[in-house]
Design an enzyme around this catalytic site. Sequence first.
Site, short mmCIF file in Angstrom:
data_model
loop_
_atom_site.label_atom_id
_atom_site.label_comp_id
_atom_site.label_asym_id
_atom_site.label_seq_id
_atom_site.Cartn_x
_atom_site.Cartn_y
_atom_site.Cartn_z
CE LYS A 65 34.36 23.79 13.04
NZ LYS A 65 34.16 22.87 14.18
CE1 TYR A 76 65.58 36.60 10.62
CE2 TYR A 76 63.65 35.63 9.58
CZ TYR A 76 64.34 36.75 10.05
OH TYR A 76 63.78 37.98 9.94
C1 LIG Z 1 33.80 21.66 13.51
C2 LIG Z 1 32.65 20.81 13.89
C3 LIG Z 1 32.07 19.93 12.97
C4 LIG Z 1 32.67 19.69 11.60
O1 LIG Z 1 33.80 18.87 11.75
P1 LIG Z 1 34.59 18.26 10.48
O2 LIG Z 1 35.51 17.28 11.07
O3 LIG Z 1 35.29 19.39 9.85
O4 LIG Z 1 33.57 17.66 9.60
C5 LIG Z 1 30.93 19.24 13.35
N1 LIG Z 1 30.41 19.40 14.59
C6 LIG Z 1 30.95 20.22 15.51
C7 LIG Z 1 30.33 20.33 16.86
C8 LIG Z 1 32.08 20.94 15.20
O5 LIG Z 1 32.65 21.76 16.12
#
Ligand SMILES: *Cc1c(COP(=O)(O)O)cnc(C)c1O
Length: 383
Positions: free
Chosen positions: A46, A276
């Site tokens: 993702k 800034y």
């Molecule tokens: C993002 C996510 C993961 C992976 O999590 P990590 O901590 O990056 O391993 C696993 N399960 C779900 C439901 C997630 O949203």
Amino acid sequence: MEENGPGMASNTYRCWVEVSTGQIVENCAAIRDLVGPGVGVMPVVKADAYHHGAVAVSRALEAAGAGWLAVSNVEEGVSLRSAGVGCSILVMGGFFSCEREALAGQRLTPLVHSMAQLRDYDRFSGARGEALPVHLDVDSGMGRLGTNESVEDVVEGVRGLRHARLEGLTTHLASAGDYTSPQTDEQVARFGVVRQALRAAGVEPRWVHLSSSVPVTHARREAWGNLVRPGLAVYGYPGICKGDSPACAVAVKTALSWKARILEVKDLPAGQSVGYNALFRTARPTRMAVIAAGYADGLPHALSNRGRVIAGGEWAPVIGAVSMDLAAIDVTGCPPLAPGDAVTVLGTEGALRQDAEDLARAAGSIAYTILCGIGQRVKHVYL
Ligand SMILES: *Cc1c(COP(=O)(O)O)cnc(C)c1O
């Protein structure tokens, strides 16, 4: 996003990441060795594979034998299908009814988060005349998505399925890295009750999964089920634990370096303010370099006067405010540098190394936001 062939180290980008898909594949193989043949591995790609580039990473993982990938939303799944990724893809982060056609048409497997959504998907499945696969998300204590209806209602809802096929049962752990908290054990137990009740009713989903990175890398086997969902660990970060945690059980290495080029090198007199709001004022004559990375590229504003990068193999502190497109660094202690030279924001240079956990610590943040926060305009170079 740009995709490049090998040998593009001498690019002309202002700011870019170098990604080793080979390292990501190796990390995934190390996780597969750890969990053993009875447990599947579903790498999470993702958020553009945590900015490593979802298409390139997914293609490499699939070529190396991945049977599952996980994304957050339908759009991410569709874009992988458009890129020719053929393996099973789980859509974890919820969907709207207007997206059911895309799910079914693109062979994406949704996580459903309520019994009403399960019934709706069942009707949809019937209307299409297909036994569409779904995974059911049980809220075992996360208190976010997932059904928190009674065990009886869950069993009744699942037994009432006429068309859709319950292929997976899952939950998400809220405090997996916190070994001072009983929450993980409580969630595993509550999830076990639902699983048992389904089993007693003759329902045995093919896949049972609970674990993101930390319960995998720290070998909390009772939370593995027969499929694990590591994200961060696949990118080389085993996750950070609190309390009395077991040792990390798997060696993974980071797969992304982040570079930015120097635009200008200038000698400032003592007493000169930088950037800034004049957040920094030189205490002594200072050689300053301006780099082509700012908060629009994902360099956190919180690193103003705090962070550091590696320049010419030496630490170069961020001085003044990180601005949108630029940041200033103190290169007084570095070897001679010139416009066009690259500095390392994340990665190894000489004997020094900085990863997303290091940068996150300096910014008071977490490694996830550093990686996911790397800006759209930062180019990808694949090694
Ligand atoms: C993002 C996510 C993961 C992976 O999590 P990590 O901590 O990056 O391993 C696993 N399960 C779900 C439901 C997630 O949203």
